[in-house]
Design an enzyme around this catalytic site. Structure first.
Site, PDB file in Angstrom:
ATOM      1  N   THR A 104       0.696  -1.139  -0.157  1.00 54.74           N
ATOM      2  CA  THR A 104      -0.093  -0.134   0.104  1.00 54.74           C
ATOM      3  C   THR A 104       0.765   1.120   0.076  1.00 54.74           C
ATOM      4  OG1 THR A 104      -1.647  -1.111   1.113  1.00 54.74           O
ATOM      5  CG2 THR A 104      -1.976   0.975   1.185  1.00 54.74           C
ATOM      6  N   GLU A 105       1.995   1.210   0.779  1.00 51.17           N
ATOM      7  CA  GLU A 105       2.876   2.353   0.774  1.00 51.17           C
ATOM      8  C   GLU A 105       3.498   2.653  -0.409  1.00 51.17           C
ATOM      9  OE1 GLU A 105       3.135   4.680   2.953  1.00 51.17           O
ATOM     10  OE2 GLU A 105       2.183   4.038   4.865  1.00 51.17           O
ATOM     11  N   SER A 106       4.060   1.814  -1.071  1.00 49.33           N
ATOM     12  CA  SER A 106       5.299   1.857  -2.059  1.00 49.33           C
ATOM     13  C   SER A 106       5.061   1.096  -3.325  1.00 49.33           C
ATOM     14  CB  SER A 106       6.587   1.826  -1.450  1.00 49.33           C
ATOM     15  OG  SER A 106       6.947   0.268  -1.136  1.00 49.33           O
ATOM     16  N   TYR A 138      -6.521   4.577   3.098  1.00 49.67           N
ATOM     17  CA  TYR A 138      -5.338   3.773   3.379  1.00 49.67           C
ATOM     18  C   TYR A 138      -5.653   2.633   4.337  1.00 49.67           C
ATOM     19  CZ  TYR A 138      -0.806   2.742   5.248  1.00 49.67           C
ATOM     20  OH  TYR A 138       0.401   2.301   5.727  1.00 49.67           O
TER      21      TYR A 138
END
Length: 179
Positions: free
Chosen positions: A72-74, A162
């Site tokens: 999800t982040e990168s 998120y």
């Protein structure tokens, strides 16, 4: 180190039954499969998989949760940089990395630092029953004070989206592991 990681993979095996025969389903295989959607290089896939398992072992947490956060982040990009300055695979803010004592520009330190920070949030919000995971994930994104001030997931659309993405990814990965 190599022997340790091999032992970790072997010990992480879960025996499952499918089509009348016994087969081994390992977190390593699930993680590799997920990363391979973003990377085609065998070395990158293997390195990321092992780094996630290493960080999970060091922090005593589920490697699938680290995988879900990293995805999800990168999207598993080593050199990802966000518009607000978060860095690397786990998108650590420089101040967070400094607080934890890692260099966010070094991939393994970034993964380990992200896992440490996530574990801190899981511990901080562990008393919130069924909401503990969601609150910890929200704190990873918006900061723990935002979650405390809101009494839960802050009414910030980025953070709300998120949390949904991480939890959905995590649930999907767990389902892949169960077969």
């Amino acid at each position: 180190m190599k022997k340790f990681l091999i032992a970790l993979i072997i010990s992480a095996s879960i025996i499952g039954v499918g089509n009348g025969k016994v087969e081994a389903v390992e977190p390593y295989d699930v993680i590799r499969q997920e990363i391979s959607q973003y990377h085609s290089g065998e070395k990158e896939i293997a390195w990321l998989s092992m780094a996630i398992l290493y960080a999970a072992d060091q922090c005593q947490m589920d490697p699938l949760l680290i995988t879900a956060v990293m995805e999800t982040e990168s999207a598993f990009k080593f050199n990802a940089i966000s518009p607000v300055g978060a860095v690397g695979l786990m998108q650590l803010m420089p101040s967070t990395a400094k607080m934890i004592g890692v260099d966010p520009h070094k991939p393994l330190a970034n993964v380990l630092g992200g896992a440490i920070y996530l574990k801190n949030q899981l511990n901080r919000f562990s008393g919130n029953g069924a909401y503990a995971l969601s609150y910890a994930v929200a704190a990873y994104n918006a900061g723990p004070q935002a979650v405390i001030n809101a009494g839960g997931i802050p009414k910030i659309s980025e953070t709300q989206n998120y949390v949904v993405r991480v939890v959905n990814n995590y649930n999907r990965l767990q389902q892949m592991l169960r077969g």
